[in-house]
Design a protein around this motif. Sequence first.
Motif, mmCIF file in Angstrom:
data_model
loop_
_atom_site.group_PDB
_atom_site.id
_atom_site.type_symbol
_atom_site.label_atom_id
_atom_site.label_comp_id
_atom_site.label_asym_id
_atom_site.label_seq_id
_atom_site.Cartn_x
_atom_site.Cartn_y
_atom_site.Cartn_z
ATOM 1 N N ASN A 89 33.028 43.834 39.031
ATOM 2 C CA ASN A 89 31.689 43.585 38.217
ATOM 3 C C ASN A 89 32.033 42.172 37.216
ATOM 4 O O ASN A 89 30.866 41.676 37.282
ATOM 5 C CB ASN A 89 31.770 44.757 36.900
ATOM 6 C CG ASN A 89 31.457 46.160 37.721
ATOM 7 O OD1 ASN A 89 30.731 45.970 38.587
ATOM 8 N ND2 ASN A 89 31.768 47.254 37.112
ATOM 9 N N GLU A 90 33.352 41.874 36.821
ATOM 10 C CA GLU A 90 33.428 40.690 36.399
ATOM 11 C C GLU A 90 32.884 39.440 37.272
ATOM 12 O O GLU A 90 32.459 38.597 36.961
ATOM 13 C CB GLU A 90 34.962 40.624 35.771
ATOM 14 C CG GLU A 90 35.274 41.263 34.753
ATOM 15 C CD GLU A 90 36.679 40.997 34.240
ATOM 16 O OE1 GLU A 90 37.219 40.393 35.008
ATOM 17 O OE2 GLU A 90 37.221 41.894 33.332
ATOM 18 N N VAL A 91 33.186 39.552 38.571
ATOM 19 C CA VAL A 91 33.172 38.599 39.372
ATOM 20 C C VAL A 91 31.542 38.359 39.681
ATOM 21 O O VAL A 91 30.954 37.534 39.779
ATOM 22 C CB VAL A 91 33.769 38.773 40.959
ATOM 23 C CG1 VAL A 91 33.256 37.939 41.916
ATOM 24 C CG2 VAL A 91 35.319 38.912 40.414
ATOM 25 N N ARG A 92 30.958 39.765 39.805
ATOM 26 C CA ARG A 92 29.513 39.524 39.972
ATOM 27 C C ARG A 92 28.697 39.052 38.610
ATOM 28 O O ARG A 92 27.694 38.260 39.100
ATOM 29 C CB ARG A 92 29.086 41.097 40.092
ATOM 30 C CG ARG A 92 29.231 42.007 41.255
ATOM 31 C CD ARG A 92 28.551 43.380 41.328
ATOM 32 N NE ARG A 92 28.874 44.112 42.456
ATOM 33 C CZ ARG A 92 29.424 45.018 42.593
ATOM 34 N NH1 ARG A 92 30.025 45.680 41.563
ATOM 35 N NH2 ARG A 92 29.787 45.476 43.564
ATOM 36 N N ALA A 93 29.287 39.235 37.675
ATOM 37 C CA ALA A 93 28.634 38.647 36.382
ATOM 38 C C ALA A 93 28.832 37.385 36.191
ATOM 39 O O ALA A 93 28.293 36.555 35.417
ATOM 40 C CB ALA A 93 29.231 39.445 35.230
ATOM 41 N N ALA A 94 29.795 36.626 37.028
ATOM 42 C CA ALA A 94 30.414 34.983 36.682
ATOM 43 C C ALA A 94 29.122 34.329 37.202
ATOM 44 O O ALA A 94 28.768 34.381 38.113
ATOM 45 C CB ALA A 94 31.623 34.950 37.318
ATOM 46 N N ALA A 95 28.977 33.262 36.698
ATOM 47 C CA ALA A 95 27.989 32.162 37.291
ATOM 48 C C ALA A 95 28.329 31.676 38.519
ATOM 49 O O ALA A 95 29.728 31.708 38.868
ATOM 50 C CB ALA A 95 27.899 31.192 36.207
ATOM 51 N N PRO A 96 27.365 31.286 39.444
ATOM 52 C CA PRO A 96 27.935 30.843 40.770
ATOM 53 C C PRO A 96 29.069 29.691 40.816
ATOM 54 O O PRO A 96 29.640 29.658 41.739
ATOM 55 C CB PRO A 96 26.631 30.525 41.297
ATOM 56 C CG PRO A 96 25.556 31.294 40.763
ATOM 57 C CD PRO A 96 25.945 31.323 39.333
ATOM 58 N N ASP A 97 28.649 28.911 39.648
ATOM 59 C CA ASP A 97 29.617 27.670 39.527
ATOM 60 C C ASP A 97 31.145 27.839 39.032
ATOM 61 O O ASP A 97 31.851 26.908 38.647
ATOM 62 C CB ASP A 97 28.864 26.391 39.124
ATOM 63 C CG ASP A 97 28.585 26.784 37.504
ATOM 64 O OD1 ASP A 97 28.593 27.896 37.039
ATOM 65 O OD2 ASP A 97 28.089 25.836 36.953
ATOM 66 N N THR A 98 31.088 29.177 38.487
ATOM 67 C CA THR A 98 32.513 29.620 37.679
ATOM 68 C C THR A 98 33.599 29.605 38.931
ATOM 69 O O THR A 98 33.429 30.572 39.746
ATOM 70 C CB THR A 98 32.289 30.737 37.130
ATOM 71 O OG1 THR A 98 31.266 30.457 36.176
ATOM 72 C CG2 THR A 98 33.446 31.183 36.318
#
Length: 247
Positions: free
Chosen positions: A219-228
Amino acid sequence: MNAAPADQIRLLDVQALDLRLSQLAHKRRSLPEHAEIEALNADLAQLRDLLVAARTEESDTAREQTKAEQDVDQVRQRAARDQQRLDSGAVTSPKDLENLQHEITSLAKRQSDLEDVVLEVMERRESAQERAGELTGRVESVEGKVADATSRRDAAQREIDDEAATVTKEREVTAAAVPADLLALYEKLRVQQGGVGAARLYQRRCEGCRQELAITELNEVRAAAPDTVVRCENCRRILVRTPESGL
Protein backbone atom coordinates in the motif's frame (compact mmCIF):
# COMPACT_ATOMS: atom_id res chain seq x y z
CA MET A 1 15.04 10.73 -2.99
CA ASN A 2 13.20 11.43 -6.21
CA ALA A 3 14.00 10.38 -9.77
CA ALA A 4 11.99 10.21 -12.93
CA PRO A 5 10.41 6.79 -13.54
CA ALA A 6 12.37 6.51 -16.78
CA ASP A 7 15.62 7.06 -14.88
CA GLN A 8 14.66 4.41 -12.35
CA ILE A 9 13.94 1.94 -15.13
CA ARG A 10 17.23 2.88 -16.75
CA LEU A 11 18.86 1.93 -13.45
CA LEU A 12 17.60 -1.61 -14.06
CA ASP A 13 19.52 -1.57 -17.33
CA VAL A 14 22.67 -0.60 -15.43
CA GLN A 15 22.00 -3.40 -12.96
CA ALA A 16 21.59 -5.92 -15.78
CA LEU A 17 24.88 -4.84 -17.30
CA ASP A 18 26.61 -5.06 -13.92
CA LEU A 19 25.26 -8.56 -13.44
CA ARG A 20 26.53 -9.52 -16.86
CA LEU A 21 29.99 -8.17 -15.98
CA SER A 22 29.92 -10.19 -12.75
CA GLN A 23 28.91 -13.29 -14.69
CA LEU A 24 31.75 -12.76 -17.15
CA ALA A 25 34.26 -12.28 -14.34
CA HIS A 26 33.03 -15.49 -12.68
CA LYS A 27 33.19 -17.32 -15.99
CA ARG A 28 36.75 -16.12 -16.51
CA ARG A 29 37.80 -17.32 -13.06
CA SER A 30 35.97 -20.63 -13.47
CA LEU A 31 37.25 -21.70 -16.87
CA PRO A 32 37.84 -25.48 -16.76
CA GLU A 33 41.26 -24.91 -18.28
CA HIS A 34 42.44 -23.33 -15.00
CA ALA A 35 41.98 -26.59 -13.09
CA GLU A 36 43.31 -28.58 -16.03
CA ILE A 37 46.50 -26.50 -16.21
CA GLU A 38 46.97 -26.67 -12.44
CA ALA A 39 46.68 -30.47 -12.47
CA LEU A 40 49.00 -30.79 -15.46
CA ASN A 41 51.59 -28.50 -13.88
CA ALA A 42 51.49 -30.58 -10.69
CA ASP A 43 52.13 -33.72 -12.78
CA LEU A 44 54.83 -31.90 -14.71
CA ALA A 45 56.63 -30.81 -11.54
CA GLN A 46 56.62 -34.38 -10.25
CA LEU A 47 57.88 -35.76 -13.57
CA ARG A 48 60.64 -33.15 -13.74
CA ASP A 49 61.78 -34.08 -10.24
CA LEU A 50 61.90 -37.74 -11.28
CA LEU A 51 63.77 -36.81 -14.45
CA VAL A 52 66.37 -34.86 -12.47
CA ALA A 53 66.82 -37.86 -10.19
CA ALA A 54 67.20 -40.21 -13.17
CA ARG A 55 69.72 -37.94 -14.89
CA THR A 56 71.63 -37.56 -11.64
CA GLU A 57 71.76 -41.34 -11.28
CA GLU A 58 72.87 -41.62 -14.90
CA SER A 59 75.66 -39.11 -14.30
CA ASP A 60 76.71 -40.77 -11.04
CA THR A 61 76.84 -44.24 -12.58
CA ALA A 62 78.82 -42.89 -15.54
CA ARG A 63 81.49 -41.63 -13.16
CA GLU A 64 81.29 -44.85 -11.19
CA GLN A 65 81.74 -46.89 -14.38
CA THR A 66 84.75 -44.81 -15.42
CA LYS A 67 86.34 -45.35 -12.01
CA ALA A 68 85.63 -49.11 -12.07
CA GLU A 69 87.10 -49.43 -15.58
CA GLN A 70 90.19 -47.54 -14.48
CA ASP A 71 90.56 -49.96 -11.55
CA VAL A 72 90.33 -52.91 -13.97
CA ASP A 73 92.98 -51.36 -16.22
CA GLN A 74 95.34 -50.82 -13.29
CA VAL A 75 94.98 -54.43 -12.15
CA ARG A 76 95.35 -55.70 -15.71
CA GLN A 77 98.52 -53.65 -16.28
CA ARG A 78 100.02 -54.85 -12.98
CA ALA A 79 99.19 -58.46 -13.82
CA ALA A 80 100.76 -58.01 -17.26
CA ARG A 81 103.96 -56.68 -15.71
CA ASP A 82 104.10 -59.58 -13.27
CA GLN A 83 103.53 -62.08 -16.04
CA GLN A 84 106.26 -60.45 -18.09
CA ARG A 85 108.67 -60.76 -15.16
CA LEU A 86 107.71 -64.38 -14.71
CA ASP A 87 108.13 -65.17 -18.40
CA SER A 88 111.44 -63.34 -18.66
CA GLY A 89 113.18 -65.69 -16.19
CA ALA A 90 114.53 -62.74 -14.28
CA VAL A 91 113.10 -64.13 -11.05
CA THR A 92 115.04 -67.24 -10.04
CA SER A 93 114.39 -67.57 -6.34
CA PRO A 94 111.79 -70.29 -5.71
CA LYS A 95 110.21 -68.22 -2.98
CA ASP A 96 110.07 -65.12 -5.18
CA LEU A 97 108.61 -67.21 -7.99
CA GLU A 98 105.98 -68.59 -5.66
CA ASN A 99 105.10 -65.10 -4.42
CA LEU A 100 104.94 -63.79 -7.99
CA GLN A 101 102.66 -66.60 -9.13
CA HIS A 102 100.48 -66.10 -6.09
CA GLU A 103 100.21 -62.38 -6.86
CA ILE A 104 99.30 -63.10 -10.50
CA THR A 105 96.56 -65.45 -9.34
CA SER A 106 95.29 -62.85 -6.84
CA LEU A 107 95.34 -60.15 -9.50
CA ALA A 108 93.34 -62.36 -11.85
CA LYS A 109 90.72 -62.83 -9.14
CA ARG A 110 90.76 -59.13 -8.41
CA GLN A 111 90.36 -58.32 -12.09
CA SER A 112 87.43 -60.70 -12.41
CA ASP A 113 85.72 -59.14 -9.39
CA LEU A 114 86.27 -55.63 -10.74
CA GLU A 115 84.93 -56.61 -14.16
CA ASP A 116 81.79 -57.88 -12.43
CA VAL A 117 81.52 -54.49 -10.74
CA VAL A 118 81.86 -52.79 -14.14
CA LEU A 119 79.05 -54.92 -15.56
CA GLU A 120 76.81 -54.21 -12.58
CA VAL A 121 77.43 -50.46 -12.87
CA MET A 122 76.83 -50.58 -16.64
CA GLU A 123 73.48 -52.26 -16.05
CA ARG A 124 72.48 -49.59 -13.54
CA ARG A 125 73.63 -46.87 -15.92
CA GLU A 126 71.64 -48.33 -18.81
CA SER A 127 68.59 -48.58 -16.55
CA ALA A 128 69.01 -44.94 -15.54
CA GLN A 129 69.41 -43.94 -19.20
CA GLU A 130 66.23 -45.79 -20.14
CA ARG A 131 64.39 -44.24 -17.22
CA ALA A 132 65.63 -40.77 -18.17
CA GLY A 133 64.57 -41.34 -21.77
CA GLU A 134 61.12 -42.49 -20.72
CA LEU A 135 60.68 -39.55 -18.35
CA THR A 136 61.90 -37.11 -20.99
CA GLY A 137 59.17 -38.34 -23.31
CA ARG A 138 56.55 -38.06 -20.58
CA VAL A 139 57.70 -34.55 -19.66
CA GLU A 140 57.50 -33.46 -23.29
CA SER A 141 54.03 -34.99 -23.60
CA VAL A 142 52.71 -33.18 -20.52
CA GLU A 143 54.40 -29.94 -21.63
CA GLY A 144 52.48 -30.26 -24.88
CA LYS A 145 49.24 -30.73 -22.97
CA VAL A 146 50.00 -27.69 -20.83
CA ALA A 147 50.69 -25.63 -23.95
CA ASP A 148 47.42 -26.80 -25.52
CA ALA A 149 45.37 -26.09 -22.38
CA THR A 150 47.05 -22.70 -21.99
CA SER A 151 46.22 -21.82 -25.59
CA ARG A 152 42.59 -22.81 -25.08
CA ARG A 153 42.42 -20.86 -21.83
CA ASP A 154 43.93 -17.75 -23.39
CA ALA A 155 41.52 -17.92 -26.32
CA ALA A 156 38.56 -18.27 -23.95
CA GLN A 157 39.80 -15.38 -21.83
CA ARG A 158 40.22 -13.15 -24.88
CA GLU A 159 36.64 -13.90 -25.92
CA ILE A 160 35.36 -13.12 -22.43
CA ASP A 161 37.49 -9.96 -22.20
CA ASP A 162 36.20 -8.74 -25.56
CA GLU A 163 32.60 -9.16 -24.42
CA ALA A 164 33.38 -7.56 -21.06
CA ALA A 165 34.90 -4.54 -22.84
CA THR A 166 31.74 -4.16 -24.94
CA VAL A 167 29.47 -4.47 -21.90
CA THR A 168 31.63 -2.01 -19.94
CA LYS A 169 31.29 0.62 -22.68
CA GLU A 170 27.53 0.08 -22.82
CA ARG A 171 27.38 0.34 -19.05
CA GLU A 172 29.28 3.64 -19.09
CA VAL A 173 26.85 5.12 -21.61
CA THR A 174 23.77 3.85 -19.76
CA ALA A 175 25.02 4.93 -16.32
CA ALA A 176 25.85 8.40 -17.62
CA ALA A 177 22.12 8.97 -18.25
CA VAL A 178 21.18 8.13 -14.64
CA PRO A 179 21.06 11.04 -12.14
CA ALA A 180 24.24 11.16 -10.07
CA ASP A 181 22.52 10.88 -6.67
CA LEU A 182 20.46 7.88 -7.76
CA LEU A 183 23.53 6.20 -9.26
CA ALA A 184 25.54 6.85 -6.08
CA LEU A 185 22.85 5.23 -3.94
CA TYR A 186 22.70 2.29 -6.32
CA GLU A 187 26.49 1.82 -6.22
CA LYS A 188 26.50 1.91 -2.42
CA LEU A 189 23.72 -0.66 -2.19
CA ARG A 190 25.27 -2.84 -4.85
CA VAL A 191 28.41 -3.17 -2.75
CA GLN A 192 26.40 -3.90 0.39
CA GLN A 193 23.97 -6.33 -1.24
CA GLY A 194 26.27 -8.72 -3.08
CA GLY A 195 26.23 -7.00 -6.44
CA VAL A 196 22.52 -6.17 -6.69
CA GLY A 197 21.60 -2.60 -5.77
CA ALA A 198 18.34 -2.25 -7.67
CA ALA A 199 15.58 -4.76 -8.33
CA ARG A 200 12.35 -4.81 -10.24
CA LEU A 201 9.04 -5.09 -8.41
CA TYR A 202 7.31 -7.86 -10.34
CA GLN A 203 3.90 -9.22 -9.46
CA ARG A 204 4.21 -7.74 -5.95
CA ARG A 205 7.53 -9.53 -5.41
CA CYS A 206 11.00 -7.97 -5.03
CA GLU A 207 13.26 -9.64 -7.55
CA GLY A 208 16.26 -8.76 -5.38
CA CYS A 209 15.35 -10.82 -2.29
CA ARG A 210 12.52 -12.82 -3.94
CA GLN A 211 10.18 -11.83 -1.12
CA GLU A 212 6.56 -10.83 -1.74
CA LEU A 213 5.72 -7.44 -0.28
CA ALA A 214 3.45 -7.36 2.75
CA ILE A 215 0.11 -5.68 2.22
CA THR A 216 1.09 -2.61 4.26
CA GLU A 217 4.32 -2.19 2.32
CA LEU A 218 2.47 -2.73 -0.93
CA ASN A 219 0.00 0.00 0.00
CA GLU A 220 2.87 2.37 0.76
CA VAL A 221 4.41 1.67 -2.64
CA ARG A 222 1.04 2.21 -4.32
CA ALA A 223 0.66 5.54 -2.55
CA ALA A 224 4.18 6.74 -3.40
CA ALA A 225 4.53 9.28 -6.17
CA PRO A 226 5.86 7.88 -9.46
CA ASP A 227 9.15 9.77 -9.04
CA THR A 228 9.71 8.60 -5.46
CA VAL A 229 12.61 6.16 -5.14
CA VAL A 230 11.20 3.38 -2.98
CA ARG A 231 13.19 0.71 -1.15
CA CYS A 232 12.37 -2.90 -0.35
CA GLU A 233 11.64 -3.30 3.35
CA ASN A 234 13.24 -6.75 3.36
CA CYS A 235 16.55 -6.23 1.55
CA ARG A 236 16.69 -2.40 1.35
CA ARG A 237 17.47 -2.46 -2.36
CA ILE A 238 16.03 0.17 -4.67
CA LEU A 239 12.68 -1.16 -5.79
CA VAL A 240 11.83 -0.15 -9.35
CA ARG A 241 8.19 -0.10 -10.34
CA THR A 242 7.10 -1.19 -13.81
CA PRO A 243 3.75 -1.97 -15.48
CA GLU A 244 4.27 -5.57 -14.38
CA SER A 245 4.58 -4.71 -10.68
CA GLY A 246 1.01 -5.78 -9.92
CA LEU A 247 0.11 -2.58 -8.09
